[in-house]
Design a protein around this motif. Sequence first.
Motif, PDB file in Angstrom:
ATOM      1  N   ASP A 156       0.805  -1.222   0.000  1.00 15.89           N
ATOM      2  CA  ASP A 156       0.000   0.000   0.000  1.00 15.89           C
ATOM      3  C   ASP A 156       0.840   1.274   0.000  1.00 15.89           C
ATOM      4  O   ASP A 156       0.346   2.349   0.330  1.00 15.89           O
ATOM      5  CB  ASP A 156      -0.982   0.015   1.180  1.00 15.89           C
ATOM      6  CG  ASP A 156      -2.043  -1.051   1.024  1.00 15.89           C
ATOM      7  OD1 ASP A 156      -2.523  -1.251  -0.103  1.00 15.89           O
ATOM      8  OD2 ASP A 156      -2.387  -1.697   2.031  1.00 15.89           O
ATOM      9  N   GLY A 157       2.115   1.155  -0.337  1.00 14.93           N
ATOM     10  CA  GLY A 157       2.940   2.342  -0.554  1.00 14.93           C
ATOM     11  C   GLY A 157       3.270   3.154   0.683  1.00 14.93           C
ATOM     12  O   GLY A 157       3.368   4.380   0.612  1.00 14.93           O
ATOM     13  N   GLY A 158       3.464   2.498   1.808  1.00 17.74           N
ATOM     14  CA  GLY A 158       3.781   3.230   3.047  1.00 17.74           C
ATOM     15  C   GLY A 158       5.015   4.111   2.915  1.00 17.74           C
ATOM     16  O   GLY A 158       5.001   5.287   3.304  1.00 17.74           O
ATOM     17  N   GLN A 213      -2.674   3.756  -4.650  1.00 18.47           N
ATOM     18  CA  GLN A 213      -2.491   3.090  -3.362  1.00 18.47           C
ATOM     19  C   GLN A 213      -2.862   4.079  -2.261  1.00 18.47           C
ATOM     20  O   GLN A 213      -2.699   5.294  -2.432  1.00 18.47           O
ATOM     21  CB  GLN A 213      -1.034   2.671  -3.185  1.00 18.47           C
ATOM     22  CG  GLN A 213      -0.629   1.495  -4.052  1.00 18.47           C
ATOM     23  CD  GLN A 213       0.806   1.115  -3.795  1.00 18.47           C
ATOM     24  OE1 GLN A 213       1.708   1.923  -3.987  1.00 18.47           O
ATOM     25  NE2 GLN A 213       1.036  -0.104  -3.354  1.00 18.47           N
ATOM     26  N   SER A 214      -3.301   3.545  -1.111  1.00 21.21           N
ATOM     27  CA  SER A 214      -3.747   4.445  -0.043  1.00 21.21           C
ATOM     28  C   SER A 214      -2.569   5.129   0.661  1.00 21.21           C
ATOM     29  O   SER A 214      -2.741   6.148   1.315  1.00 21.21           O
ATOM     30  CB  SER A 214      -4.566   3.671   0.985  1.00 21.21           C
ATOM     31  OG  SER A 214      -3.742   2.743   1.667  1.00 21.21           O
ATOM     32  N   LEU A 215      -1.371   4.571   0.542  1.00 20.99           N
ATOM     33  CA  LEU A 215      -0.161   5.068   1.220  1.00 20.99           C
ATOM     34  C   LEU A 215      -0.326   5.003   2.739  1.00 20.99           C
ATOM     35  O   LEU A 215       0.259   5.799   3.471  1.00 20.99           O
ATOM     36  CB  LEU A 215       0.211   6.494   0.779  1.00 20.99           C
ATOM     37  CG  LEU A 215       0.226   6.791  -0.716  1.00 20.99           C
ATOM     38  CD1 LEU A 215       0.722   8.201  -0.968  1.00 20.99           C
ATOM     39  CD2 LEU A 215       1.106   5.806  -1.467  1.00 20.99           C
ATOM     40  N   LEU A 216      -1.153   4.066   3.195  1.00 20.53           N
ATOM     41  CA  LEU A 216      -1.385   3.894   4.630  1.00 20.53           C
ATOM     42  C   LEU A 216      -1.003   2.468   5.017  1.00 20.53           C
ATOM     43  O   LEU A 216      -1.045   1.569   4.189  1.00 20.53           O
ATOM     44  CB  LEU A 216      -2.863   4.127   4.947  1.00 20.53           C
ATOM     45  CG  LEU A 216      -3.394   5.530   4.633  1.00 20.53           C
ATOM     46  CD1 LEU A 216      -4.903   5.530   4.612  1.00 20.53           C
ATOM     47  CD2 LEU A 216      -2.874   6.538   5.640  1.00 20.53           C
TER      48      LEU A 216
END
Lengths: 224, 221
Positions: free
Chosen positions: A81-83, B68-71
């Motif tokens: 999810d691209g953290g 993407q949510s980036l979370l």
Amino acid sequence: MRMSAWRKAWALVCKDLTLEWRTRESFAAMLLFGVMAGIILSLAMGRAGGAREVAPGALWVTLAFAGTLGLSCSMAREQEDGGLEGLMLVPLNAGLVYAAKAAANALTMLGAGVALLPCFSLFLGVNLLRPGLLLILPLGTAGLAGVGTLLSAMVVHARGREALLPVLLLPVAVPLVIGAVMATGGVIEGGGLSTVAAWLRLMAAFDLTLGAVAYLLFAYVMEG
Amino acid sequence: MALRGVDLRLASGEVYALLGPNGAGKTTLIRVLATLEPPSAGRVLIGSADVCGRPAEVRRLIGVVLHQSLLYGDLTAEESLLLYARLHDLDDPRARVREALEEVGLGGRAADLVRTLSRGMRQRLALARAMLHRPRVLLLDEPFSGLDSWGAGYLQRVAEQQVQAGGTVLLTTHDPEQALQVGDRLGILSGGRICLEVRARGVEPSALRRLYTEATGGRCA
């Protein structure tokens, strides 16, 4: 570092430790690998003897390989999810992201190392629960996590990253592992920390030098 | 090369909707503007800050929603936003996070892990993350995907509020009707070029569909 930078770094460390606490992915992978390696080593050396001489090397080689598993899990989590990409959208020094990630990885690795000490003592029949290891273990895990965090970020997009990480990490970590093995051996033999001071200095120098290099290079890795 | 000679100026108080088929370069353009990818040539400014030369300054000005949510899935909704609030150095981060969660209708799901939220809820949470520091420029890549009608309505309100506050919104979409609903100005991106720009006012959806089909060479919306 300014106060706000410390606060940001602390927020990032807490994030990583919270994620690890909830999933226990890295810790469980390292611990399982370590225990299995310990059992295999004890079976292999059961008849040969000489466990006392081999124990420091067995411990640190196991920790180094187990560490690469933990580092892979930790960086893979950043990819989901691209953290990590999300962190790149914040006005934040990339070195700070590196320092926080390396600190969290080092703490997780240290936890696994502490849990493995009694296991290895039991499997190899050598008392590894010595006060001197309270210094050697953090120095060793900090160095492995420091270099490993940078390298795991470099290979995270690569195919077969799980295989690539140990191939890259272990040659770089040779001086650290030698220092850790020699210092651990000295402590097991009953010598005090003063008898292994030179090895401890080598480990500390490795941690500081490679840590500083990784801190400076992390921005390029994130952008790449 | 995903983009070729894109020349785009966005004004304060404007919502620009970028339309284009898959592979047109919409996401690449958003990523370049968001400092995630450097342009291979040319110059990109947000305000007066160059995305390559002063990325930290640009990142203070922008809020970004990507595919993407980036979370992190194993943080709660509240923890996720708190992390970003702290990284943005916001005053009273907890209060701001509570407010942001209420705004996107997730006040009751604050303690839920992100991975347990539906796709639409995660998209709303991603919007809350992007809006947390009240950015001047919002860059939204396919923001309607996964949103229910409440979420789509909220997004429209966000765009209106942003315009009223003198901010700017750049959003991408496949859907000409959505673009007409939200955008003040529309651009059609195809093959890495902006091949058509129109003012949204007075344009009929059917006319826009026809223009879109012509501009993209018949590739489906």
